[in-house]
Scaffold this motif. Sequence first.
Motif, PDB file in Angstrom:
ATOM      1  N   PHE A 306      42.989  40.305  35.255  1.00  0.00           N
ATOM      2  CA  PHE A 306      43.335  39.656  36.543  1.00  0.00           C
ATOM      3  C   PHE A 306      42.263  39.977  37.584  1.00  0.00           C
ATOM      4  CE2 PHE A 306      45.741  39.208  40.536  1.00  0.00           C
ATOM      5  CZ  PHE A 306      46.343  37.965  40.336  1.00  0.00           C
ATOM      6  N   PHE A 307      41.929  41.268  37.703  1.00  0.00           N
ATOM      7  CA  PHE A 307      40.885  41.701  38.625  1.00  0.00           C
ATOM      8  C   PHE A 307      39.580  41.910  37.838  1.00  0.00           C
ATOM      9  CE2 PHE A 307      44.819  43.200  40.711  1.00  0.00           C
ATOM     10  CZ  PHE A 307      44.697  42.521  41.919  1.00  0.00           C
ATOM     11  N   LYS A 308      39.085  40.826  37.294  1.00  0.00           N
ATOM     12  CA  LYS A 308      37.912  40.860  36.422  1.00  0.00           C
ATOM     13  C   LYS A 308      36.636  41.051  37.247  1.00  0.00           C
ATOM     14  CE  LYS A 308      36.182  38.409  32.375  1.00  0.00           C
ATOM     15  NZ  LYS A 308      36.302  37.163  31.554  1.00  0.00           N
ATOM     16  N   ILE A 309      35.753  41.922  36.776  1.00  0.00           N
ATOM     17  CA  ILE A 309      34.486  42.175  37.474  1.00  0.00           C
ATOM     18  C   ILE A 309      33.682  40.873  37.586  1.00  0.00           C
ATOM     19  CG2 ILE A 309      32.262  43.397  37.327  1.00  0.00           C
ATOM     20  CD1 ILE A 309      33.839  45.698  35.987  1.00  0.00           C
ATOM     21  N   GLY A 310      33.215  40.615  38.807  1.00  0.00           N
ATOM     22  CA  GLY A 310      32.476  39.381  39.085  1.00  0.00           C
ATOM     23  C   GLY A 310      33.334  38.262  39.635  1.00  0.00           C
ATOM     24  N   LYS A 311      34.674  38.439  39.618  1.00  0.00           N
ATOM     25  CA  LYS A 311      35.605  37.424  40.109  1.00  0.00           C
ATOM     26  C   LYS A 311      35.495  37.299  41.626  1.00  0.00           C
ATOM     27  CE  LYS A 311      39.204  34.636  39.313  1.00  0.00           C
ATOM     28  NZ  LYS A 311      39.183  33.507  38.380  1.00  0.00           N
ATOM     29  N   LEU A 312      35.475  36.076  42.120  1.00  0.00           N
ATOM     30  CA  LEU A 312      35.387  35.824  43.553  1.00  0.00           C
ATOM     31  C   LEU A 312      36.785  35.800  44.171  1.00  0.00           C
ATOM     32  CD1 LEU A 312      33.637  35.008  46.052  1.00  0.00           C
ATOM     33  CD2 LEU A 312      34.071  32.622  45.391  1.00  0.00           C
ATOM     34  N   LEU A 313      36.964  36.568  45.244  1.00  0.00           N
ATOM     35  CA  LEU A 313      38.223  36.585  45.989  1.00  0.00           C
ATOM     36  C   LEU A 313      38.100  35.619  47.155  1.00  0.00           C
ATOM     37  CD1 LEU A 313      38.747  40.459  46.157  1.00  0.00           C
ATOM     38  CD2 LEU A 313      39.336  38.903  44.309  1.00  0.00           C
ATOM     39  N   THR A 314      39.128  34.806  47.364  1.00  0.00           N
ATOM     40  CA  THR A 314      39.057  33.810  48.449  1.00  0.00           C
ATOM     41  C   THR A 314      40.098  34.083  49.523  1.00  0.00           C
ATOM     42  OG1 THR A 314      40.563  32.350  47.215  1.00  0.00           O
ATOM     43  CG2 THR A 314      38.169  32.034  46.909  1.00  0.00           C
TER      44      THR A 314
END
Length: 314
Positions: A306-314
Motif C-alpha cells: 500500500f505504501f510502496k516506495i516511489g508511490k506518489l501521494l496526492t
Amino acid sequence: MKKIKIIFAGNDAFSLKHLKKIFLLSFVKLKAIIISKKKKRNKKISYIEKFSKKNNIKLIKVKNFNSKIKKKLKNINSDLLLVVSFGMIIPKKILKIFTLGGINIHASLLPKWRGCSPIQNSILSGDKKTGISIIQMNTEIDSGDIIYIKKYKIKKKENYNSLSNNLAKIGKQSIVKVLNQILKQKIKKIPQNNNKATYTKKIKKKDGHINWNNSAKKIERMIRAYKPWPSSYFFINKKMVKILKSEIILKKKKNKNKNLIGKIKDFNKNGILIETKKNFLNITKLQISGKKKNYSCNLYNSYKNFFKIGKLLT
C-alpha cells in the motif's frame, strides 16, 4: 458581597471551560447563556446546551441580533456580556444594553491573530509565545482596548488540543482577576496598535489537504495545528490517510528534482518517509480511511504494498 450579573456567549469546548469557571464564582450571577443558532449543530455546542439545562440557566439561541433578541436580553437585566469563542460580531445596540458593556477572552496576544482561529495560526506560524488577551469589546473584530494580557510559552510539540487546554487554564485564572478588578473599579484599558494587527480566517476541511511542495517544517506544523480538526490528510490509491504524528528528518540539500516531491522515499519500522520541498517528513502515526488509528511501525508488515516506495501521494 455585591455580585456581578453576567450573560455569557460562547460556542465551543474552549468556551465551555470558561463557562464552568464563571458559574462557580461566588461573586458572579450567571443570568443567561447565548449560543449561535446554526443549521448543523455540533457536539461542542450541545455540551453548552446540556450545561445550561443541567444547571437551569436560561439559554438563548441567536441567528442574528434582531430587535426581538435585543428586547429579550434587555429584560434579563445584566451588568456585563462575557464573550468567549463566539464567532459572531456583537452589534453596538446589544453592547449598549449592558452597563459594563462586553468583554472578550481571546486566545492570542492581541493585536496578533485577531479572528476565529488564533490557536491554529500560532502553531502554523511557529510562534514561540502566545497567550490570553481580555479586551473591552467594540463593534470591530478583536480590536477593543486591552484590559488584561497573560503570556504563554508554546511547547515544542504542542498541538491544537494541548495548546487550547493550556490557554483555557490561563484564561480561567485571568477572568477571575479581571472580574474582581471590575467589581473594585480598578480596570485599566490599553488601546491596541492597529498597525501591528494580523488576522486569521475560518478554517475549512480542504485546508487540511497536504501540499507536498511545502517544506517538511511547514507540513509538520500543519499536522499539529489541525489536530483533531480538520486534520491533515493526503490520498493514496484513492483512499484518504490522516497524519496524526510526524517528525522532520533533515536532508543535506534542498529537493531540486520536482518529480520526487510527494513520493515515498522509504517505509520501515521507524515510519513512512516522504519527500517534500525541503527535508523529509516521517509519518509515525496515521489513520487510513475506514481503519483504526495506528502507528506506522504496526502497519509495516501488512501495508508494504500500500505504501510502496516511489508511490506518489496526492
